[in-house]
Motif scaffolding. Structure first.
Motif, PDB file in Angstrom:
ATOM      1  N   VAL A 102      26.932  69.638   0.654  1.00 61.78           N
ATOM      2  CA  VAL A 102      26.505  69.359   2.031  1.00 61.78           C
ATOM      3  C   VAL A 102      25.961  70.617   2.696  1.00 61.78           C
ATOM      4  O   VAL A 102      24.879  70.608   3.292  1.00 61.78           O
ATOM      5  CB  VAL A 102      27.668  68.777   2.863  1.00 61.78           C
ATOM      6  CG1 VAL A 102      27.241  68.622   4.331  1.00 61.78           C
ATOM      7  CG2 VAL A 102      28.117  67.440   2.309  1.00 61.78           C
ATOM      8  N   THR A 106      22.100  71.317   3.821  1.00 62.07           N
ATOM      9  CA  THR A 106      21.821  71.593   5.233  1.00 62.07           C
ATOM     10  C   THR A 106      21.022  72.877   5.390  1.00 62.07           C
ATOM     11  O   THR A 106      20.007  72.927   6.102  1.00 62.07           O
ATOM     12  CB  THR A 106      23.130  71.695   6.034  1.00 62.07           C
ATOM     13  OG1 THR A 106      23.853  70.460   5.916  1.00 62.07           O
ATOM     14  CG2 THR A 106      22.860  71.963   7.508  1.00 62.07           C
ATOM     15  N   LEU A 143      25.689  61.453  -1.691  1.00 63.64           N
ATOM     16  CA  LEU A 143      25.996  62.577  -0.819  1.00 63.64           C
ATOM     17  C   LEU A 143      24.790  63.510  -0.672  1.00 63.64           C
ATOM     18  O   LEU A 143      24.468  63.954   0.431  1.00 63.64           O
ATOM     19  CB  LEU A 143      27.195  63.347  -1.364  1.00 63.64           C
ATOM     20  CG  LEU A 143      27.590  64.609  -0.592  1.00 63.64           C
ATOM     21  CD1 LEU A 143      28.031  64.250   0.818  1.00 63.64           C
ATOM     22  CD2 LEU A 143      28.703  65.359  -1.319  1.00 63.64           C
ATOM     23  N   ALA A 147      23.072  64.271   2.901  1.00 62.83           N
ATOM     24  CA  ALA A 147      23.154  65.636   3.428  1.00 62.83           C
ATOM     25  C   ALA A 147      21.781  66.268   3.623  1.00 62.83           C
ATOM     26  O   ALA A 147      21.576  67.069   4.530  1.00 62.83           O
ATOM     27  CB  ALA A 147      24.000  66.504   2.491  1.00 62.83           C
ATOM     28  N   ALA A 187      26.341  67.305   9.551  1.00 66.12           N
ATOM     29  CA  ALA A 187      26.869  68.000   8.373  1.00 66.12           C
ATOM     30  C   ALA A 187      28.396  67.986   8.363  1.00 66.12           C
ATOM     31  O   ALA A 187      29.025  67.723   7.325  1.00 66.12           O
ATOM     32  CB  ALA A 187      26.354  69.440   8.338  1.00 66.12           C
ATOM     33  N   LEU A 190      29.805  64.541   7.480  1.00 63.56           N
ATOM     34  CA  LEU A 190      29.708  64.282   6.040  1.00 63.56           C
ATOM     35  C   LEU A 190      30.772  65.071   5.277  1.00 63.56           C
ATOM     36  O   LEU A 190      31.339  64.579   4.291  1.00 63.56           O
ATOM     37  CB  LEU A 190      28.313  64.654   5.529  1.00 63.56           C
ATOM     38  CG  LEU A 190      27.143  63.815   6.065  1.00 63.56           C
ATOM     39  CD1 LEU A 190      25.817  64.341   5.539  1.00 63.56           C
ATOM     40  CD2 LEU A 190      27.313  62.342   5.691  1.00 63.56           C
ATOM     41  N   MET A 191      31.044  66.280   5.731  1.00 61.28           N
ATOM     42  CA  MET A 191      32.094  67.089   5.094  1.00 61.28           C
ATOM     43  C   MET A 191      33.467  66.444   5.250  1.00 61.28           C
ATOM     44  O   MET A 191      34.283  66.473   4.322  1.00 61.28           O
ATOM     45  CB  MET A 191      32.107  68.492   5.698  1.00 61.28           C
ATOM     46  CG  MET A 191      30.956  69.368   5.250  1.00 61.28           C
ATOM     47  SD  MET A 191      31.070  71.029   5.962  1.00 61.28           S
ATOM     48  CE  MET A 191      29.734  71.851   5.083  1.00 61.28           C
ATOM     49  N   CYS A 194      33.715  63.782   2.742  1.00 59.99           N
ATOM     50  CA  CYS A 194      33.888  64.381   1.415  1.00 59.99           C
ATOM     51  C   CYS A 194      35.331  64.815   1.182  1.00 59.99           C
ATOM     52  O   CYS A 194      35.897  64.589   0.105  1.00 59.99           O
ATOM     53  CB  CYS A 194      32.973  65.600   1.257  1.00 59.99           C
ATOM     54  SG  CYS A 194      31.239  65.183   1.176  1.00 59.99           S
ATOM     55  N   LEU A 404      29.421  57.479   4.143  1.00 59.87           N
ATOM     56  CA  LEU A 404      28.545  58.552   4.622  1.00 59.87           C
ATOM     57  C   LEU A 404      27.605  58.016   5.698  1.00 59.87           C
ATOM     58  O   LEU A 404      27.367  58.671   6.721  1.00 59.87           O
ATOM     59  CB  LEU A 404      27.728  59.121   3.453  1.00 59.87           C
ATOM     60  CG  LEU A 404      28.527  59.667   2.277  1.00 59.87           C
ATOM     61  CD1 LEU A 404      27.609  59.934   1.078  1.00 59.87           C
ATOM     62  CD2 LEU A 404      29.267  60.945   2.664  1.00 59.87           C
TER      63      LEU A 404
END
Length: 432
Positions: A102, A106, A143, A147, A187, A190-191, A194, A404
């Protein structure tokens, strides 16, 4: 007006259904719609004028520069150094490799200004690495695609420049700065997914590196990261315009990739220049064709009609903005970002301003919304690249993509209803 709008929509989607390129679909749909009101020669002349006029903008000169700098950096070893930097900083956290993916996407997306380039450059390295550590290949592909879209919000971003043109004069500098917080929020969301996914699946963390190695990896990535600070710092400080910043980005990326990292040879430059010209031509044709469609929409008074219709549905701004967002998400799943911004900004921006939303705020909202479309089937271009890199299919990555996608949608809602997320930094730097 209703008949013209219906003809425009039906012809456009019929052409798309038979795989006519989107720029030609836009232009032909516009021509057919015009023929309902005026003769062939005036219609063709008007389209030609709008095609030329649509790209006759000084601000658009920034696009070929940023395209070229992104291509140079994509070949210049930037991705490898960013991945190593991210690995050194956060690889030891739960879901470390996923987090690295990610962060790398980014950073690379922000530097290159291209979600497709970020997907290809980062995914080709990270997806195999994640699979070796036990991560599901389909999750890794989903992912990477999700990302990579964060680079659309974090400058330098070509789509923000295009929105500035479509909106009729929103400051490019303000848009660039406004994209930072929403991009970082996407970001981070999404983390979080994850980390939860890695904990649920029991994926391993990476070994903590010695401090000396961490410092070395970070320092190796600093020259690449400096591009972001040079571009945005120069624009904020009034040292140069966005167009001039693009030219500086080209010079900087050339020096870095050819002379510092030595990953790009001089013999490769003609190929890179040709690819940049090809990409720029595609973008400019889309802009010109979309400008022609925007003109016929305005000529037939379609934006005002849609605006009046939406305002009659409800007096609740929350509900109207939700309808606009859901509509744009559907549009983003079928249409590329550039024509979508050029066509639908004149339609929905008047509605948003009537509800008290600033053009700056709306710009970040529409770009974030359509960024989700980049990783949405059936047309999401980023998904196709991610699947190709991972050697999987779109059908297989839809399930791992859902959490996501939900995280990105939640951030979209926050950005939509909390103006400060978009406007705080531009106001802080006196740009808005």
């Amino acid at each position: 007006m209703e008949l013209s709008g219906l003809i425009l929509v039906l012809v456009f989607f019929a052409l798309l259904a038979v795989n006519v390129p989107i720029s030609f679909s836009i232009g032909l749909a516009t021509l057919v719609t015009m023929l309902c009101s005026i003769d062939l020669i005036p219609a063709a002349t008007t389209i030609a004028q709008r095609l030329a006029g649509g790209i006759n903008s000084f601000a658009l000169l920034a696009i070929p520069f940023f395209v070229l700098s992104g291509l140079i950096m994509g070949r210049g070893g930037i991705a490898k150094r960013l991945i190593e930097c991210a690995m050194a900083l956060i690889g030891m956290l739960p879901g470390g490799l996923a987090l690295v993916n990610v962060l790398s996407c980014t950073l690379f997306g922000a530097i290159s200004g291209s979600a497709v380039a970020a997907t290809s450059a980062i995914g080709s390295f990270m997806i195999p690495q994640m699979e070796k550590k036990g991560y599901d290949r389909n999750f890794s592909a989903a992912l990477t695609g999700a990302a990579a879209t964060t680079g659309m919000l974090i400058p330098p971003s070509n789509i923000l420049i295009i929105y500035a043109i479509a909106s009729g004069g929103v400051s490019i500098a303000a848009l660039f700065v406004a994209g930072y917080l929403p991009g970082i929020l996407v970001a981070l969301s999404l983390m979080l997914v994850c980390a939860g996914y890695a904990k649920l699946k029991g994926y391993p963390t990476e070994a903590r590196l010695p401090l000396k190695v961490v410092v070395e990896k970070v320092l190796a990535a600093v020259p690449s990261l400096l591009l972001i600070f040079i571009v945005i710092g120069g624009i904020i400080g009034g040292v140069f315009t966005a167009t001039e910043a693009g030219a500086i980005a080209v010079i900087y990326s050339l020096i870095l990739s050819v002379f510092v990292y030595k990953e790009v040879s001089q013999s490769q430059l003609p190929e890179i220049l040709l690819k940049a010209a090809e990409t720029t031509a595609i973008v400019m044709l889309l802009i010109g064709a979309s400008s022609a469609m925007s003109w016929i929409l305005s000529y037939e008074n379609i934006p005002q009609t849609i605006s009046d219709f939406l305002m009659t549905l409800s007096e609740n701004p929350f509900l109207i903005l939700l309808i606009i967002n859901l509509t744009l998400i559907i549009i983003g799943a079928f249409m590329d970002m550039t024509p979508a911004v050029l066509i639908f900004t004149p339609i929905f921006l008047p509605v948003a301003t009537q509800l008290g939303m600033s053009p700056l705020h709306f710009g970040i909202m529409i770009v974030l919304n359509l960024s989700i479309g980049l990783c949405s089937p059936p047309v999401g271009s980023v998904l196709f690249v991610s699947c190709a890199v991972a050697k999987t299919t779109i059908e297989k990555i839809i399930k791992p993509l859902m959490p996501l996608y939900l995280a990105m949608f939640i951030v979209l809602m926050l950005v939509t209803y909390i103006p400060e997320l978009s406007e705080f930094l531009p106001k802080l730097f006196g740009l808005y």
